[in-house]
Write an enzyme that holds these catalytic residues in place. Sequence first.
Site, short mmCIF file in Angstrom:
data_model
loop_
_atom_site.label_atom_id
_atom_site.label_comp_id
_atom_site.label_asym_id
_atom_site.label_seq_id
_atom_site.Cartn_x
_atom_site.Cartn_y
_atom_site.Cartn_z
CG ASP A 103 -5.00 1.15 10.15
OD1 ASP A 103 -4.10 1.99 10.02
OD2 ASP A 103 -4.99 0.02 9.63
N1 URA Z 1 -1.41 -2.88 11.05
C1 URA Z 1 -2.52 -2.46 10.42
O1 URA Z 1 -2.83 -2.87 9.32
N2 URA Z 1 -3.30 -1.58 11.08
C2 URA Z 1 -3.03 -1.11 12.31
O2 URA Z 1 -3.80 -0.32 12.85
C3 URA Z 1 -1.86 -1.58 12.95
C4 URA Z 1 -1.07 -2.47 12.29
#
Ligand code: URA
Length: 239
Positions: A103
Amino acid sequence: MIRLDKYLADMGVGTRQEVKRKIRKGLVLINDQAARSPDLKVREGEDRIFSEGREILYAAYEYFMLNKPAGVVSATEDSRDATVTDLIHEKCRKDLFPVGRLDKDTEGLLLITNDGDLAHRLLSPRRHVDKTYYARIRGRVTKEDVQMFADGLDIGMKGYEEITMPGKLEILVSGEESQIRLTIQEGKYHQVKRMFQAVDKEVTYLKRERMGTLTLDENLKPGEYRRLTKEELEGVRRC
Ligand code: URA
């Protein structure tokens, strides 16, 4: 064997049209002879190719370990934000992409390559490659949570059930703000955040530390990267 214009374009010397022009102008040498035709075939790693006096070495594949900083998107192009591939300056190849997504606000280990087969293998849900995250959590993480993560959680949305595979949750600090390490074998959208939502808690900081055999180099600050070592590459290829 590879066409000369493709060799040069792959290595970022210019677009296919630009390199064709350079070749026709006699600015490109194969060994010590001017090459006049873009469709000449050259042997990667054997013939020495020079463009305007600079030797151009061929790299079929490149592999970088990036410590992704927050605020950068896991994509190759974005109309608004900087992307993870923008951060890799010493690349030869223009076709690099991130293996999987973190993310925008997540930090940590991201493999950047142009090796599609390797990416496919690492991301294949059937291969169950471990991904380990460190996170800070708003709320007290308990032994019950550890058991629920191990049993599998429903992280479904809009009334649809979506049960996760067992996750290994380790409590590092339990308090109003907890710290944990979580290893999962899937990569569902926002998976770690949704797993904590499922137990009424919130991820306030997330960082990926490991993917398969690859561990984030502690010397890399957010935004820094380096090429994989030979041993690391052999390790991920065996994942
Ligand atoms: N899980 C999440 O919620 N975000 C990420 O970036 C990676 C795994």
